[in-house]
Design an enzyme around this catalytic site. Structure first.
Site, short mmCIF file in Angstrom:
data_model
loop_
_atom_site.label_atom_id
_atom_site.label_comp_id
_atom_site.label_asym_id
_atom_site.label_seq_id
_atom_site.Cartn_x
_atom_site.Cartn_y
_atom_site.Cartn_z
N CYS A 13 -7.56 2.49 -3.32
CA CYS A 13 -8.05 1.64 -2.24
C CYS A 13 -9.23 2.32 -1.56
O CYS A 13 -10.02 1.68 -0.89
CB CYS A 13 -6.95 1.26 -1.26
SG CYS A 13 -6.03 2.62 -0.64
N GLY B 153 -0.64 -2.22 -0.49
CA GLY B 153 -0.93 -3.10 -1.62
C GLY B 153 -2.09 -4.00 -1.28
O GLY B 153 -2.91 -3.65 -0.43
N SER B 154 -2.13 -5.16 -1.90
CA SER B 154 -3.28 -6.05 -1.71
C SER B 154 -3.22 -6.73 -0.35
O SER B 154 -2.16 -6.88 0.26
CB SER B 154 -3.29 -7.12 -2.81
OG SER B 154 -2.23 -8.02 -2.58
N VAL C 64 -0.96 -9.93 -0.43
CA VAL C 64 0.48 -9.69 -0.30
C VAL C 64 0.80 -9.15 1.09
O VAL C 64 1.82 -9.51 1.69
CB VAL C 64 1.00 -8.75 -1.42
CG1 VAL C 64 2.47 -8.42 -1.22
CG2 VAL C 64 0.78 -9.40 -2.79
N GLY C 65 -0.08 -8.31 1.62
CA GLY C 65 0.13 -7.78 2.97
C GLY C 65 0.24 -8.88 4.00
O GLY C 65 1.06 -8.81 4.94
N LYS D 221 11.27 -0.03 -2.42
CA LYS D 221 10.95 -0.88 -3.58
C LYS D 221 9.58 -0.49 -4.13
O LYS D 221 8.54 -0.83 -3.57
CB LYS D 221 10.93 -2.36 -3.21
CG LYS D 221 10.83 -3.23 -4.47
CD LYS D 221 10.23 -4.59 -4.24
CE LYS D 221 8.75 -4.68 -4.53
NZ LYS D 221 8.32 -4.37 -5.91
N GLU E 95 -12.76 -6.59 -3.53
CA GLU E 95 -12.16 -5.41 -4.15
C GLU E 95 -11.82 -5.73 -5.60
O GLU E 95 -11.09 -6.68 -5.88
CB GLU E 95 -10.89 -5.01 -3.39
CG GLU E 95 -10.28 -3.74 -3.92
CD GLU E 95 -9.08 -3.27 -3.11
OE1 GLU E 95 -8.19 -4.09 -2.88
OE2 GLU E 95 -9.06 -2.10 -2.73
N GLU F 22 -1.17 -1.31 4.72
CA GLU F 22 -2.31 -0.53 4.21
C GLU F 22 -2.82 -1.29 3.00
O GLU F 22 -2.14 -1.35 1.98
CB GLU F 22 -1.79 0.87 3.85
CG GLU F 22 -2.82 1.81 3.38
CD GLU F 22 -3.99 1.85 4.32
OE1 GLU F 22 -3.79 2.00 5.53
OE2 GLU F 22 -5.12 1.68 3.83
#
Ligand code: UN1
Length: 492
Positions: A281, A225-226, A229-230, A173, A382, A247
């Site tokens: 990142c 991702g962020s 969300v992780g 995805k 970030e 990551e």
């Protein structure tokens, strides 16, 4: 043009019939295509296909799996320019960088295909007579691969290719902002001969991600991702004990000592801070400079930053493209405002670019804050945009303390000509990646990639380390003595 999902070897529309548009962030009038707004049912179809395909794919000898991947690498290389142009059009970074992104996918695919003839385990002596002991890597099953928009082909390759070489199957995805690069990548895998069901592509939003991370037949989740969300991905996957590789964010630091080659450091900070419009990142979003050279560094850094040419990444001479979306450029604006209110000094930039052709995209000036204090939000959070926060330090120890003083731990770097300082920083920066006399970006595919603290959850991708995410160890003992031998009990 409408692009479909790829499930069980066929390009198919979503069952729900909905689609979403993908537009150029440098020019919103440029419609790239429409893509499937998939549903949880589409995700379930893809997992079912991947589960079926796993039964046979895991038994294909790894060198044979690798032959397909070598073909894929060559196909990507042949289409590098076309894929890079598609990528610049859909996510904005300049052509030179999207070529680099595609190159990273080529490198990873060749590197991991080579693992098809290695996948090394260990053979060790047994403590008992006439007994053989070894370990082998075994595949895990269906892997859900959820990827961001900033490296639309490189990052999918970091996950999908090691998953495949280990004998797993994949449901992919991609980020909703970069589905075309995902279609390009999966198309190449299909053409190279990856069998139906082994790789499946489902485009769409968060509910597709949730369907995958909670699906009982998904064994591995690899997410970039962020951090927010992780965390959700981790929670979704926790109760079923899925293997989860995360990551996430970074707030990477460049430390510039008083003996540094300043011009080199300025070059590094420009590339590390404003390359990919700061949307890596690994971006060098913090710079800590020794007070002895602070003024000289800042003067040169600001001058060079002002000269950066911002525009459409497809136009020759442009050095920095747009932010990827309206939401992203709004975040940049919000942080510029926060920085101002916190008392950071705006040295250059600070405004969204809206004149002429800029009005059609999401452009922001490359921005530098000076006199930043380590506790300020612009030095802690970030931003994922073209904003660099510059701080002062009096010593290496202080630089290291500031450098480590954030929740993230992805990448860090030092500019110095003193080998003692370089090795001290190398040891004491608690990050997953470290550079000497180079910026915080630019990791190569054959070493582990990832970070400590809120950046990751202890796993690494890239390099041989990635195999640990996509395989599990099996220790095997073969007793050819013909009698019962009891470990730890029989001594003869
Ligand atoms: C990322 O920013 O998500 O080391 C990946 C680098 C690139 C990869 C960055 N090779 O900057």
């Amino acid at each position: 043009m409408t692009f479909n999902n790829y499930i069980d070897g066929r390009w198919v529309p979503s069952r729900g019939g909905a689609v979403f548009e993908n537009r150029n962030p440098a020019d919103q009038t440029d419609l790239i295509g429409t893509f499937q707004e998939s549903t949880p049912e589409d995700a379930a179809d893809a997992v079912a296909a991947a589960s079926r395909a796993y039964a046979s794919w895991r038994l294909v000898p790894a060198p044979k799996r690798a032959e397909i991947l070598f073909r894929a690498a060559a196909l990507i290389a042949a289409r590098k320019e076309e894929f890079a142009r598609d990528m610049t059009r859909e996510m904005g970074k300049v052509l030179e960088e999207t070529r680099g992104d595609v190159q990273e996918a080529i490198d990873m695919t060749y590197f991991m295909a080579g693992e098809g003839r290695r996948l090394y385990g260990q053979t060790v002596p047994s403590e008992l007579r006439n007994k053989f002991a070894m370990s082998v890597r075994q595949p895990v099953g269906v892997c859900a691969v959820i990827t961001p928009w900033n490296f639309p082909m490189a990052i999918p390759s970091w996950k999908i290719i090691p998953a495949l070489v280990c004998g797993n199957t994949v449901v992919f995805k991609p980020a909703t902002l970069t589905p075309l690069s995902a279609v390009n990548f999966v198309g190449v895998l299909e053409e190279a001969g990856v069998p139906p069901g082994v790789v499946n592509l489902v485009t769409g939003g968060a509910d597709v991600g949730t369907a995958l991370t909670t699906h009982p037949d998904v064994s591995v989740v690899s997410f970039t991702g962020s951090t927010a969300v992780g965390r959700l991905v981790n929670q979704n996957a926790a109760s079923a004990f899925k293997k989860v590789h995360l990551e996430m964010g970074g707030k990477n630091v460049v430390m510039i000592m008083d003996d540094a080659q300043l011009e080199l450091a300025v070059d590094g900070c420009l590339w590390g801070g404003f390359g990919t419009t700061g949307q890596r990142c690994t971006a060098a979003s913090r710079v800590v400079v020794h007070e002895q050279v602070y003024e000289d560094f800042v003067e040169a850094f600001v001058e060079r930053t002002r000269a950066l040419r911002v525009g459409n990444g497809l136009d020759p001479g442009v050095q920095m493209g747009p932010s990827v979306s309206d939401a992203q450029v709004a975040t940049v604006g919000r942080y510029v405002e926060i920085g101002r209110q916190e008392g950071a000094r705006l040295l250059t930039g600070g405004r969204r670019l809206c004149d002429g052709a800029y009005a059609r995209g999401f452009f922001h000036e490359p921005t530098i804050f000076g006199d930043v204090q380590p506790a300020m939000a612009v030095a802690q959070e970030e931003i994922f945009g073209p904003v660099v926060s510059v701080m002062r330090c009096r010593s290496l120890d202080e630089a290291i303390a500031i450098g480590n003083g954030v929740t993230y731990g992805l990448s860090a770097s030092i500019y110095t000509r003193d080998v003692n300082k370089a090795f001290t920083a190398m040891r004491d920066m608690y990050t997953g990646i470290f550079y000497v006399n180079a910026p915080t970006i630019g990791a190569e595919v054959h070493l582990p990639f990832g970070g400590t603290k809120a950046t990751g959850n202890g796993h690494r991708e890239a390099g041989v380390a990635a195999l640990d995410v996509f395989s599990e160890w099996k220790s095997i003992y073969v007793d050819f003595s013909g009698r019962l031998q009891r470990a730890q009990i029989d001594t003869e």
